[in-house]
Motif scaffolding. Structure first.
Motif, PDB file in Angstrom:
ATOM      1  N   ILE A  61       0.855  -1.183   0.000  1.00 22.97           N
ATOM      2  CA  ILE A  61       0.000   0.000   0.000  1.00 22.97           C
ATOM      3  C   ILE A  61       0.893   1.235   0.000  1.00 22.97           C
ATOM      4  O   ILE A  61       1.680   1.436   0.926  1.00 22.97           O
ATOM      5  N   GLY A  62       0.809   2.031  -1.030  1.00 19.78           N
ATOM      6  CA  GLY A  62       1.641   3.226  -1.112  1.00 19.78           C
ATOM      7  C   GLY A  62       3.116   2.904  -1.106  1.00 19.78           C
ATOM      8  O   GLY A  62       3.914   3.618  -0.507  1.00 19.78           O
ATOM      9  N   ASP A 164      -2.980   5.893  -1.942  1.00 17.55           N
ATOM     10  CA  ASP A 164      -3.090   4.613  -2.641  1.00 17.55           C
ATOM     11  C   ASP A 164      -4.319   3.822  -2.206  1.00 17.55           C
ATOM     12  O   ASP A 164      -4.389   2.608  -2.410  1.00 17.55           O
ATOM     13  N   GLY A 165      -5.285   4.498  -1.617  1.00 16.01           N
ATOM     14  CA  GLY A 165      -6.547   3.835  -1.289  1.00 16.01           C
ATOM     15  C   GLY A 165      -6.548   3.090   0.029  1.00 16.01           C
ATOM     16  O   GLY A 165      -7.171   2.034   0.149  1.00 16.01           O
ATOM     17  N   LEU A 166      -5.883   3.661   1.036  1.00 14.07           N
ATOM     18  CA  LEU A 166      -5.878   3.025   2.354  1.00 14.07           C
ATOM     19  C   LEU A 166      -7.292   2.790   2.866  1.00 14.07           C
ATOM     20  O   LEU A 166      -7.598   1.740   3.438  1.00 14.07           O
ATOM     21  N   ASP A 167      -8.179   3.754   2.643  1.00 14.74           N
ATOM     22  CA  ASP A 167      -9.540   3.626   3.161  1.00 14.74           C
ATOM     23  C   ASP A 167     -10.358   2.560   2.438  1.00 14.74           C
ATOM     24  O   ASP A 167     -11.465   2.227   2.869  1.00 14.74           O
ATOM     25  N   PRO A 426     -16.799  10.883  10.113  1.00 12.25           N
ATOM     26  CA  PRO A 426     -17.528  11.264   8.907  1.00 12.25           C
ATOM     27  C   PRO A 426     -17.518  10.153   7.867  1.00 12.25           C
ATOM     28  O   PRO A 426     -16.643   9.295   7.854  1.00 12.25           O
ATOM     29  N   GLU A 427     -18.535  10.177   7.015  1.00 13.92           N
ATOM     30  CA  GLU A 427     -18.562   9.237   5.905  1.00 13.92           C
ATOM     31  C   GLU A 427     -17.428   9.562   4.941  1.00 13.92           C
ATOM     32  O   GLU A 427     -16.946  10.695   4.897  1.00 13.92           O
ATOM     33  N   PRO A 428     -16.994   8.588   4.142  1.00 14.84           N
ATOM     34  CA  PRO A 428     -15.848   8.818   3.248  1.00 14.84           C
ATOM     35  C   PRO A 428     -15.974  10.060   2.394  1.00 14.84           C
ATOM     36  O   PRO A 428     -15.026  10.804   2.223  1.00 14.84           O
ATOM     37  N   GLY A 429     -17.166  10.318   1.860  1.00 14.37           N
ATOM     38  CA  GLY A 429     -17.326  11.472   0.976  1.00 14.37           C
ATOM     39  C   GLY A 429     -17.207  12.798   1.690  1.00 14.37           C
ATOM     40  O   GLY A 429     -17.043  13.832   1.059  1.00 14.37           O
ATOM     41  N   MET A 430     -17.310  12.798   3.026  1.00 12.73           N
ATOM     42  CA  MET A 430     -17.254  14.037   3.789  1.00 12.73           C
ATOM     43  C   MET A 430     -15.840  14.416   4.183  1.00 12.73           C
ATOM     44  O   MET A 430     -15.612  15.493   4.719  1.00 12.73           O
ATOM     45  N   VAL A 431     -14.883  13.543   3.948  1.00  5.91           N
ATOM     46  CA  VAL A 431     -13.501  13.805   4.333  1.00  5.91           C
ATOM     47  C   VAL A 431     -12.726  14.313   3.134  1.00  5.91           C
ATOM     48  O   VAL A 431     -12.685  13.663   2.094  1.00  5.91           O
ATOM     49  N   PRO A 432     -12.140  15.499   3.208  1.00  7.00           N
ATOM     50  CA  PRO A 432     -11.351  15.996   2.077  1.00  7.00           C
ATOM     51  C   PRO A 432     -10.237  15.024   1.736  1.00  7.00           C
ATOM     52  O   PRO A 432      -9.544  14.543   2.628  1.00  7.00           O
ATOM     53  N   PRO A 433     -10.072  14.711   0.453  1.00  6.30           N
ATOM     54  CA  PRO A 433      -9.018  13.761   0.081  1.00  6.30           C
ATOM     55  C   PRO A 433      -7.638  14.371   0.251  1.00  6.30           C
ATOM     56  O   PRO A 433      -7.457  15.579   0.149  1.00  6.30           O
ATOM     57  N   ILE A 434      -6.671  13.516   0.517  1.00  4.95           N
ATOM     58  CA  ILE A 434      -5.278  13.954   0.547  1.00  4.95           C
ATOM     59  C   ILE A 434      -4.890  14.365  -0.871  1.00  4.95           C
ATOM     60  O   ILE A 434      -5.194  13.665  -1.835  1.00  4.95           O
TER      61      ILE A 434
END
Length: 451
Positions: A61-62, A164-167, A426-434
């Motif tokens: 991952i990453g 790299d999509g940890l979530d 927060p739900e995934p969509g509510m978290v600003p992406p890195i």
């Protein structure tokens, strides 16, 4: 004595075989790998995780990042991180497991490598803590995520794992934890709420002059002299622009100029490492640095303005009060008088990138690893800053007795957080992406060129 059902009692009564830990630690210590090139270390971690067949493991991952997840019924999700990269340092200890390893760096030069910051200790301790949690799963409920992070020393490992999509590999943590070994009395566990590690801003500055023959300095704009005057002027950022009750460090860590003794070069490069707990003060000092450097260049008659390249930016590590209140009583129960207050540390960490991405509260604590006799001798002589090797020193070497301490601290910390209720993240969509690396570079360019 710890009460029944407490994190300390669960750990103390765990039937987990950790007899392998010391040998594994010595293996990691003897074979350190540089940031981003930890291929063999990651492979060994993945191999060790096979001890726990019920854990869901993801690798690569990453880069070389690894996660291990155990879902154990209803309850909070607690993430515990350990980093595992080494440093380009030649070890200077006398132990029979000292590193003799070397590796090609990013410039293709072969350099000695060493675990001079204890990341081998962190990894061994977390693997042991997962063993304790695996063996005691009948006594706790929830989800545990063990996260093994590469490239911490380069300040890019956490960003790369998140990007790299940890979530997509792990459940969203409700709380995140990490620990770090430090110079201090072996076995003491240090905790505090609030800012405990500084932000880090690394700036590479190129000063432009006009080259000439060394015998004709009047035909030049000498960047060596310009660099010297700039370095001296930068000493006033902290001494004259920072309030006396505030903390700031502006260190000129390197100067590069010229290749020959009869040539005045046309440029010079200086690199700054800056540390702050307060973000507003960081911005003020960066503005002061740019103002002073530009003024020195103008005063020297330079034809071209300096270039500013921001090559590393990390926020401060700011421990959440509610996580501290959950963990500290359990540490007091587990370690008694050896559970003590943590003084703010001027090093920096990329660990907060992970909890901030998930919108989760977090806490990082430290564990002292200096042999007690060595520490006490230096303390009595008033030579702690002289005789005690700190992180990144060639003589930095954790006392082997502290591996069980850090293992116990990791397990107790996770269990303490599993026994608490945490606000829903927060739900995934509510978290600003890195931001991507390209976006980060764009921000750096804008920051470097703007006022």
């Amino acid at each position: 004595m710890a009460s029944a059902g407490t994190p300390a009692s669960i750990v103390d009564n765990a039937e987990a075989d950790l007899s392998w830990q010391e040998d594994l630690y010595k293996h990691f210590h003897m074979h350190p790998e540089l940031s981003g090139a930890e291929e063999q270390t990651a492979a060994r971690i993945a191999q060790e995780l096979q001890r726990y067949p019920d854990w869901e493991v993801h690798t690569e991952i990453g880069g070389h990042g690894i996660t291990a997840v155990l879902r154990n019924g209803e309850g909070p999700t607690v993430l515990m991180r350990a980093d595992f990269d080494g440093l380009p340092v030649a070890e200077n200890t006398e132990v029979d497991y000292a590193s003799q390893h070397s590796q090609l760096d990013s410039q293709g030069q072969r350099v000695p490598t060493m675990h001079a910051c204890g990341h081998d200790h962190h990894t061994t301790s977390l693997l042991g803590a997962l063993g304790i949690l695996d063996a005691t799963r009948s006594q706790w409920s929830g989800t545990v995520v063990g996260l093994f992070q590469p490239a911490e020393e380069a300040s890019i490992g956490a960003h790369r794992m998140v990007s790299d999509g940890l979530d997509q590999r792990i459940p969203r943590p409700d709380v995140c934890l990490a620990q770090h070994v430090v110079a201090g009395p072996a076995g003491q566990v240090f905790t505090a709420a609030g800012p405990v590690m500084t932000s880090s801003t690394t700036i590479e500055i190129t000063l432009y002059g006009r080259g000439a023959h060394a015998s004709m300095p009047h035909r030049s704009v000498d960047p060596v002299v310009l660099a010297a005057s700039t370095v001296m002027k930068l000493q006033t950022v902290v001494s004259r622009e920072v309030p006396p009750d505030k903390f700031a460090v502006v260190t000129v860590a390197s100067i590069e100029a010229g290749k020959a003794n009869n040539v005045i070069p046309d440029s010079a490069r200086i690199a700054l490492s800056c540390r702050f707990y307060d973000e507003a003060l960081r911005k003020k000092c960066v503005d002061a640095i740019k103002r002073m450097v530009r003024a020195e260049a103008m005063g020297a008659g330079a034809d071209r303005e300096p270039d500013f390249k921001f090559v590393g930016m990390l926020g401060a590590t700011d421990n959440a009060e509610d996580v501290f209140q959950a963990v500290r009583p359990s540490f007091d129960d587990a370690f008694g008088d050896e559970s003590v207050d943590m003084e703010p540390w001027t090093a920096s960490e990329d660990f907060p990138v992970i909890p901030k991405h998930f919108g989760a509260p977090y806490m990082l604590w430290t564990v002292g690893i200096t042999p007690r006799r060595q520490w006490e001798r230096a303390r009595q002589a008033g030579r702690l800053d002289i005789d005690i090797p700190t992180n990144h020193n060639p003589a930095f070497l954790p006392d082997l007795s502290t591996i069980p301490v850090a293992t116990r601290a990791a397990a107790v910390g996770v269990l303490a957080c599993l026994q608490r209720s945490w606000p829903r993240t927060p739900e995934p969509g509510m978290v600003p992406p890195i931001p991507t690396e390209a976006e980060i570079d764009a921000v750096r360019v804008e920051t470097a060129s703007g006022d």
